[in-house]
Write a protein that holds these residues in place. Structure first.
Motif, PDB file in Angstrom:
ATOM      1  N   VAL A   9     -10.202  -7.611  -5.169  1.00  0.00           N
ATOM      2  CA  VAL A   9      -9.375  -8.764  -5.521  1.00  0.00           C
ATOM      3  C   VAL A   9     -10.194  -9.698  -6.395  1.00  0.00           C
ATOM      4  O   VAL A   9     -11.322 -10.078  -6.038  1.00  0.00           O
ATOM      5  CB  VAL A   9      -8.883  -9.516  -4.272  1.00  0.00           C
ATOM      6  CG1 VAL A   9      -8.005 -10.710  -4.672  1.00  0.00           C
ATOM      7  CG2 VAL A   9      -8.115  -8.572  -3.345  1.00  0.00           C
ATOM      8  N   ARG A  10      -9.638 -10.031  -7.571  1.00  0.00           N
ATOM      9  CA  ARG A  10     -10.274 -10.981  -8.472  1.00  0.00           C
ATOM     10  C   ARG A  10      -9.308 -12.133  -8.716  1.00  0.00           C
ATOM     11  O   ARG A  10      -8.227 -12.165  -8.156  1.00  0.00           O
ATOM     12  CB  ARG A  10     -10.615 -10.299  -9.798  1.00  0.00           C
ATOM     13  CG  ARG A  10     -11.723  -9.294  -9.705  1.00  0.00           C
ATOM     14  CD  ARG A  10     -11.934  -8.539 -11.012  1.00  0.00           C
ATOM     15  NE  ARG A  10     -11.037  -7.395 -11.131  1.00  0.00           N
ATOM     16  CZ  ARG A  10     -10.968  -6.620 -12.207  1.00  0.00           C
ATOM     17  NH1 ARG A  10     -11.713  -6.889 -13.266  1.00  0.00           N
ATOM     18  NH2 ARG A  10     -10.153  -5.594 -12.233  1.00  0.00           N
ATOM     19  N   GLU A  11      -9.689 -13.054  -9.531  1.00  0.00           N
ATOM     20  CA  GLU A  11      -8.832 -14.185  -9.841  1.00  0.00           C
ATOM     21  C   GLU A  11      -7.540 -13.690 -10.493  1.00  0.00           C
ATOM     22  O   GLU A  11      -7.553 -13.166 -11.598  1.00  0.00           O
ATOM     23  CB  GLU A  11      -9.554 -15.162 -10.776  1.00  0.00           C
ATOM     24  CG  GLU A  11      -8.762 -16.416 -11.094  1.00  0.00           C
ATOM     25  CD  GLU A  11      -8.495 -17.276  -9.872  1.00  0.00           C
ATOM     26  OE1 GLU A  11      -7.407 -17.891  -9.812  1.00  0.00           O
ATOM     27  OE2 GLU A  11      -9.374 -17.326  -8.982  1.00  0.00           O
TER      28      GLU A  11
ATOM     29  N   LEU B 148     -18.729  -0.682   0.897  1.00  0.00           N
ATOM     30  CA  LEU B 148     -18.775  -1.999   0.248  1.00  0.00           C
ATOM     31  C   LEU B 148     -17.851  -2.991   0.938  1.00  0.00           C
ATOM     32  O   LEU B 148     -16.693  -2.689   1.233  1.00  0.00           O
ATOM     33  CB  LEU B 148     -18.361  -1.864  -1.219  1.00  0.00           C
ATOM     34  CG  LEU B 148     -18.275  -3.176  -2.012  1.00  0.00           C
ATOM     35  CD1 LEU B 148     -19.652  -3.734  -2.297  1.00  0.00           C
ATOM     36  CD2 LEU B 148     -17.495  -2.967  -3.308  1.00  0.00           C
ATOM     37  N   TYR B 149     -18.383  -4.183   1.158  1.00  0.00           N
ATOM     38  CA  TYR B 149     -17.555  -5.225   1.768  1.00  0.00           C
ATOM     39  C   TYR B 149     -17.933  -6.568   1.158  1.00  0.00           C
ATOM     40  O   TYR B 149     -19.102  -6.974   1.169  1.00  0.00           O
ATOM     41  CB  TYR B 149     -17.742  -5.274   3.281  1.00  0.00           C
ATOM     42  CG  TYR B 149     -16.797  -6.254   3.948  1.00  0.00           C
ATOM     43  CD1 TYR B 149     -15.463  -5.911   4.156  1.00  0.00           C
ATOM     44  CD2 TYR B 149     -17.226  -7.520   4.328  1.00  0.00           C
ATOM     45  CE1 TYR B 149     -14.584  -6.803   4.749  1.00  0.00           C
ATOM     46  CE2 TYR B 149     -16.348  -8.422   4.915  1.00  0.00           C
ATOM     47  CZ  TYR B 149     -15.028  -8.063   5.126  1.00  0.00           C
ATOM     48  OH  TYR B 149     -14.147  -8.947   5.699  1.00  0.00           O
ATOM     49  N   ILE B 150     -16.936  -7.250   0.587  1.00  0.00           N
ATOM     50  CA  ILE B 150     -17.115  -8.580   0.010  1.00  0.00           C
ATOM     51  C   ILE B 150     -16.055  -9.493   0.588  1.00  0.00           C
ATOM     52  O   ILE B 150     -14.856  -9.175   0.559  1.00  0.00           O
ATOM     53  CB  ILE B 150     -16.998  -8.553  -1.531  1.00  0.00           C
ATOM     54  CG1 ILE B 150     -18.062  -7.637  -2.138  1.00  0.00           C
ATOM     55  CG2 ILE B 150     -17.114  -9.968  -2.105  1.00  0.00           C
ATOM     56  CD1 ILE B 150     -17.894  -7.418  -3.639  1.00  0.00           C
TER      57      ILE B 150
ATOM     58  N   THR C 216     -13.864 -11.142  -5.645  1.00  0.00           N
ATOM     59  CA  THR C 216     -14.043 -12.190  -4.641  1.00  0.00           C
ATOM     60  C   THR C 216     -13.807 -11.647  -3.236  1.00  0.00           C
ATOM     61  O   THR C 216     -14.349 -12.165  -2.257  1.00  0.00           O
ATOM     62  CB  THR C 216     -13.083 -13.365  -4.891  1.00  0.00           C
ATOM     63  OG1 THR C 216     -11.725 -12.875  -4.899  1.00  0.00           O
ATOM     64  CG2 THR C 216     -13.383 -14.034  -6.226  1.00  0.00           C
ATOM     65  N   GLN C 217     -12.991 -10.582  -3.152  1.00  0.00           N
ATOM     66  CA  GLN C 217     -12.744  -9.878  -1.892  1.00  0.00           C
ATOM     67  C   GLN C 217     -12.762  -8.385  -2.218  1.00  0.00           C
ATOM     68  O   GLN C 217     -12.195  -7.971  -3.236  1.00  0.00           O
ATOM     69  CB  GLN C 217     -11.376 -10.239  -1.296  1.00  0.00           C
ATOM     70  CG  GLN C 217     -10.989 -11.701  -1.356  1.00  0.00           C
ATOM     71  CD  GLN C 217     -11.703 -12.560  -0.338  1.00  0.00           C
ATOM     72  OE1 GLN C 217     -12.128 -12.092   0.709  1.00  0.00           O
ATOM     73  NE2 GLN C 217     -11.832 -13.858  -0.642  1.00  0.00           N
ATOM     74  N   ALA C 218     -13.374  -7.573  -1.368  1.00  0.00           N
ATOM     75  CA  ALA C 218     -13.373  -6.133  -1.625  1.00  0.00           C
ATOM     76  C   ALA C 218     -13.658  -5.364  -0.351  1.00  0.00           C
ATOM     77  O   ALA C 218     -14.409  -5.817   0.519  1.00  0.00           O
ATOM     78  CB  ALA C 218     -14.399  -5.765  -2.693  1.00  0.00           C
ATOM     79  N   THR C 219     -13.054  -4.186  -0.261  1.00  0.00           N
ATOM     80  CA  THR C 219     -13.352  -3.261   0.821  1.00  0.00           C
ATOM     81  C   THR C 219     -13.330  -1.849   0.261  1.00  0.00           C
ATOM     82  O   THR C 219     -12.492  -1.510  -0.571  1.00  0.00           O
ATOM     83  CB  THR C 219     -12.344  -3.415   1.981  1.00  0.00           C
ATOM     84  OG1 THR C 219     -12.723  -2.552   3.062  1.00  0.00           O
ATOM     85  CG2 THR C 219     -10.921  -3.079   1.565  1.00  0.00           C
ATOM     86  N   GLN C 220     -14.283  -1.043   0.711  1.00  0.00           N
ATOM     87  CA  GLN C 220     -14.366   0.358   0.285  1.00  0.00           C
ATOM     88  C   GLN C 220     -13.857   1.247   1.410  1.00  0.00           C
ATOM     89  O   GLN C 220     -14.162   1.031   2.585  1.00  0.00           O
ATOM     90  CB  GLN C 220     -15.803   0.726  -0.060  1.00  0.00           C
ATOM     91  CG  GLN C 220     -15.953   2.157  -0.591  1.00  0.00           C
ATOM     92  CD  GLN C 220     -17.400   2.535  -0.852  1.00  0.00           C
ATOM     93  OE1 GLN C 220     -18.327   1.808  -0.488  1.00  0.00           O
ATOM     94  NE2 GLN C 220     -17.612   3.680  -1.482  1.00  0.00           N
TER      95      GLN C 220
END
Length: 237
Positions: free
Chosen positions: A115-117, A85-87, A136-140
């Motif tokens: 990462v959220r608000e 997962l990548y956001i 809003t940001q994410a890495t698996q």
């Protein structure tokens, strides 16, 4: 090296450089701490030309806000595309992977740094997939280092596998995030016990090994090596 008590005092009072060196079980680690009240955590992969940034030098050139520190941000394929997962900035470019597989990534349970608000969390991947938060940001990456206060069940205290390794974990309220990189080869068990026993975190995620790298402008440290995939950058608001 600073003493652990000094580190804790610095982290809780705010009178500290973002990155501090700490000894644990005879091994040297660097802890870099992000405070989401005053700082921003972002994933970065592609540059202005649409190609992977690859290096901290290029990241600096293409980041307007002052960089507090940056690290490699999760496992990637040879073309530097994320494995899981990548956001980035709310845009998902890769879906979550929940099946078991080869290598460290597939050593379940693995997890997601989200990462959220106003907060950040490390969440086990299958729990994340069952009830995905609005990251809003994410890495698996994987494996998880600490899961609900317990070490990953596959870690061995007497393991002979030592590499440079780094990871990420957040405090229970999600307002403070600790990024850790070993300054010498360590085992999974040593990195995991650092998160559990030194930082007191209940959930922590392995980001990568061997390619682990830190960019810390305050000390002039900027690790080189082969081109990176995703990076995590912490900037001043």
């Amino acid at each position: 090296m600073i003493r652990l008590a000094a580190l804790i005092l610095a982290l809780t009072t705010g009178f500290a450089a973002a990155c501090q060196q700490v000894d644990h079980r005879g091994r040297a680690f660097t802890v870099c701490t992000a405070d989401l009240a005053i700082q921003t955590i972002e994933m970065r992969l592609l540059g202005d030309d649409g190609l992977p940034l690859g290096s901290f030098a290029t990241l600096e050139q293409q980041t307007d806000a002052p960089i507090v520190f940056a690290m490699n941000g999760g496992m990637y394929h040879p073309d530097r595309r994320p494995v899981g997962l990548y956001i980035e900035d709310g845009v998902r470019s890769k879906n979550i992977v929940t099946r078991e597989g080869p290598g460290n990534f597939g050593l379940l349970p693995n997890g997601v740094f989200c990462v959220r608000e106003g907060r950040a969390d490390v969440i086990e991947s299958r729990a994340f997939a069952a009830d995905p938060p609005a990251c809003t940001q994410a890495t698996q990456s994987g494996p998880m280092l600490v899961i609900d206060g317990e070490l990953h069940p596959r870690f061995l205290s007497n393991s002979a596998s030592r590499k440079l390794r780094n990871g990420v974990g957040a405090t229970p309220g999600g307002s403070t995030v600790h990024f850790v990189i070993s300054d010498e080869p360590v085992t999974f068990h040593e990195l995991a016990t650092f998160y559990r026993d030194v930082l007191g975190l209940r959930d922590a995620l392995f980001l990568d090994g061997s390619v682990s790298r830190l960019h810390d402008p305050s000390t002039g440290r900027s690790d080189g090596g082969r081109q990176m995939g995703p990076m995590i950058v912490v900037t001043e608001r």
